[in-house]
Design an enzyme around this catalytic site. Structure first.
Site, PDB file in Angstrom:
ATOM      1  CG  HIS A  92      -2.127  -0.935   0.983  1.00 13.28           C
ATOM      2  ND1 HIS A  92      -3.388  -0.678   1.468  1.00 13.28           N
ATOM      3  CD2 HIS A  92      -2.224  -2.119   0.324  1.00 13.28           C
ATOM      4  CE1 HIS A  92      -4.206  -1.662   1.132  1.00 13.28           C
ATOM      5  NE2 HIS A  92      -3.511  -2.551   0.442  1.00 13.28           N
ATOM      6  CG  HIS A 259      -4.639 -11.808  -2.076  1.00 13.63           C
ATOM      7  ND1 HIS A 259      -5.799 -11.514  -2.756  1.00 13.63           N
ATOM      8  CD2 HIS A 259      -4.207 -10.625  -1.553  1.00 13.63           C
ATOM      9  CE1 HIS A 259      -6.048 -10.218  -2.653  1.00 13.63           C
ATOM     10  NE2 HIS A 259      -5.091  -9.660  -1.925  1.00 13.63           N
TER      11      HIS A 259
END
EC number: 1.11.1.21
Length: 728
Positions: A92, A259
């Site tokens: 992020h 993920h």
């Protein structure tokens, strides 16, 4: 007497109704004065690159490895390992990058500041950074927050058994928020279709934005506007990742690779979550999103509102993501917080619980995860990665390196022992200097040769500006080094006037060849250097025409890139849609031309005075695209005079718009009515805007000619060398 009247200060500086409140459309110059020495606490002679070189990187990584499995009671680690949290933090930090203007990204450590520190997509990353504080405190100035956030992501991956591609330091911290356009919405996560929507037509995302909703990094994991449609979500994924410079293969690798680790958090309703860091009370000390659900942490954590763990090995690299993606059919369900997610039908409980070793869960996925199976192009790549784990690992390693280093610019800025040896096309590679460089005598001789070709001041200046002004201080791309102005796509850009450019380059190549052929010691001049040198010769001649002798500084060492070293598609984003310095607009835009000028100036790291003096100088030097006479407020073009300012400020001239869009103006003699000049919004703003007029008055004064030339040369030299990180 009331308590209020006892206080001698009812209001403080900076409070009250602002100029922006009174005049919301006023041109904002504040973006040109961000990140100055006034906000930087470091000593004037502090050199971050030199400080980083003294860092014991191995020791920092050892401390980070220990941190990964040292769970803190105030914010416990999922599965006893902070790896997933830190991968998300690094992702992020870097993932705000967008190709359209190069803004965002990990450089500067902007995740520490508003608005990013309070974006809904960054919930709980305040805790991640706070976990890092003891390590940042220990190593102090030798590692920036910007570098530490990315290094921590790398170490997190390595601690979970993944081999990364490499790591480069060199991201100096900033000390205040960037002024970046993140969208026009007034509500976090506002859906499309509202009055301030970033979408038009058939879900066409506004440029330069690269996220689907205000406060998200990329996409809504529940699907477009929360609609759990994996195929529709694939459109959003492809659009946003492409705007972050990722192709389909890199996109699949990043989603599946990221993920593989950790989990999402949606233990309870969002109504239990308190205000974000910027809105939280002083007692929270910069933390936010305090939750009243259960303990508010650990098993009770609420972050995205989704409750998904993708793999059976959330703290270890594996191919489980693809195994689960393709092994099960998926059923739509909701998280405890009420968010759309998917659970594997008829699957056993093979997913570990993050806090209770006796519990297992069925596999779960996000809507955007299923896009990798149900979008045909993504599905093909995903199956190949599923069947070829080594290829997947390599693709993720390379995509992760690109994600976390895309905004660093050329390899010359990379620092540290883990910089990968391989040169990558997206780094805009430039060959290393492999010959003796020209000296001062050669520079003087080459300037004379250039002027003897008959090329005009306008041609020399325009070509040098076109070559250098592609630079973007945001992601450190572009600039004169590499001479990519002679290659596709730059040679064909409308703003560069391809036919005229080709003629100038052909002439300069002749000068280059004659010089290089005459050398006996291997000395050479690159075309990249010669283009800049020719521009300097043009500026010096123009100053001489004004009666002022001045030498434009010049530092050789640029090299010429090849077409094979140039990613045409990646380079295309550098094409200016507007360049007010050359009075150029590619098309009509909602944003006024003067605002686009300021945006361009900010990307060139210019101050308002530098922007002002450059516009005034380039106008009288005839640098306008298409030889336009707009803004050429002089009867002696090619002379570096302050005529632009003197004539703009002349009260003997009355200005009136002559176009329906109010973007072209005529200046007529007040006494006779005769047309004296024509100008654009970019020209007239220097007489209209109070701050810019104040600057124009400095350069338009009777005693300003010498200062004007001196300041123009300084600003010109700055632009010519913006990409010379080898000189730093």
């Amino acid at each position: 007497m009331s308590n209020e009247t006892k206080c001698p200060f009812n209001h403080t500086a900076g409070s009250g109704t602002t100029n922006k409140d009174w005049w919301p459309n006023q041109l904002n110059l504040n973006v040109l004065h961000r990140h100055s020495a006034l906000s930087d606490p470091m000593d004037p002679d502090f050199d971050y690159a030199e400080a980083f070189k003294k860092l014991d990187l191995a020791a920092v990584k050892q401390d980070l490895h220990a941190l990964m499995t040292t769970s803190q009671d105030w914010w416990p680690a999922d599965f006893g390992h902070y790896g997933g949290l830190f991968v998300r933090m690094a992702w992020h930090s870097a993932g705000t990058y967008r190709t359209a203007d190069g803004r965002g990204g990990a450089g500067g450590g902007q995740q520490r500041f508003a608005p990013l520190n309070s974006w809904p997509d960054n919930v709980s990353l305040d805790k991640a950074r706070r976990l890092l504080w003891p390590i940042k405190q220990k190593y102090g100035r030798n590692i920036s927050w910007a570098d530490l956030l990315i290094l921590t992501g790398n170490v997190a991956l390595e601690s979970m058994g993944f081999k990364t591609f490499g790591y480069a330091g060199g991201r100096a911290d900033t000390w205040e928020p960037d002024d970046v356009y993140w969208g026009s919405e007034k509500i976090w996560l506002e859906l499309s279709g509202g009055p301030n929507s970033r979408y038009t037509g058939k879900r066409e995302l506004e440029s330069p934005l690269a996220a689907v909703q205000m406060g998200l990094i990329y996409v809504n994991p529940e699907g477009p506007d929360g609609n759990p449609d994996p195929v529709a979500a694939a459109h959003d994924i492809r659009e946003t990742f492409a705007r972050m410079a990722m192709n389909d293969e890199e996109t699949v690798a990043l989603i599946a690779g990221g993920h593989t680790f950790g989990k999402t958090h949606g233990a309870g309703p969002a109504s239990n979550v308190g205000p974000e860091p910027e809105a939280a009370g002083l007692e929270e000390q910069g933390l936010g999103w305090k939750s009243t659900f259960g303990t508010g942490k650990g098993k009770d954590t609420i972050t995205s509102g989704l409750e998904v763990t993708w793999t059976s090995t959330p703290t270890k690299w594996s191919n489980d993501f693809f195994k689960h993606l393709f092994s099960y059919e998926w059923e739509l369900t909701k998280s405890p917080a009420g968010a759309h997610q998917w659970v594997a039908k008829d699957a056993g409980e093979v997913i570990p619980d993050a806090y209770d070793a006796s519990k297992k869960h069925r596999p779960t996925m996000l809507t955007t995860d299923l896009s990798l199976r149900f979008d045909p192009a993504y599905e093909k790549i995903s199956r190949r990665f599923y069947e070829n784990p080594a290829e997947f690992a390599d693709a993720f390693a390379r995509a992760w390196f690109k994600l976390t280093h895309r905004d660093m610019g050329p390899r010359a800025r990379y620092l540290g022992p883990e910089v990968p040896a391989e040169h990558l096309l997206w780094q805009d590679p430039i060959p290393a200097v492999d010959h003796p460089l020209i000296d001062a005598a050669d520079v003087a001789a080459l300037k004379a040769k250039v002027l003897a070709t008959g090329l005009s001041v306008s041609q020399l200046v325009s070509t040098a500006w076109a070559s250098a002004a592609t630079f973007r201080g945001s992601d450190k791309r572009g600039g004169a080094n590499g001479a990519r102005i002679r290659l596709a796509p730059q040679k064909d850009w409308e703003v560069n006037q391809p036919v005229a450019l080709a003629a100038v380059l052909e002439t300069l190549e002749g000068v280059q060849k004659a010089f290089n052929d005459a050398q006996t010691d291997g000395k050479k001049v690159s075309l990249a250097d010669l283009i800049v040198l020719a521009g300097a010769a043009g500026v010096e001649q123009a100053a001489k025409n004004a009666g002022i002798s001045i030498s434009v500084p010049f530092a050789p060492g640029r090299m010429d890139a090849s077409q094979e070293e140039t990613d045409v598609d990646a380079m295309a984003v550098l094409e200016p849609v507007a360049d007010g310095f050359r009075n150029y607009l590619k098309s009509a835009y909602k944003t006024p031309a003067e605002a686009l000028l300021v945006d361009k100036a900010q990307l060139l790291t210019l101050t308002a005075p530098e922007m002002t003096v450059l516009v005034g100088g380039l106008r009288v030097l005839g640098a306008n695209v298409g030889d336009s006479k707009h803004g050429v407020f002089t009867d002696r073009p090619g002379t570096l005079s302050n005529d632009f300012f003197a004539n703009l400020l002349d009260m003997g001239t009355e200005w009136k718009p002559v176009s329906a869009a109010n973007d072209v103006f005529e200046g007529r003699d007040r006494a006779t009515g005769a047309v004296k000049w024509t100008g654009t919004r970019v020209d007239l703003i220097f007489g209209s805007h109070s701050q810019l007029r104040a600057l124009a008055e400095v350069y338009g004064s009777a005693d300003a000619q010498e200062k004007f030339v001196r300041d123009f040369v300084a600003a010109w030299n700055k632009v010519m060398n913006l990409d010379r990180f080898d000189l730093a």
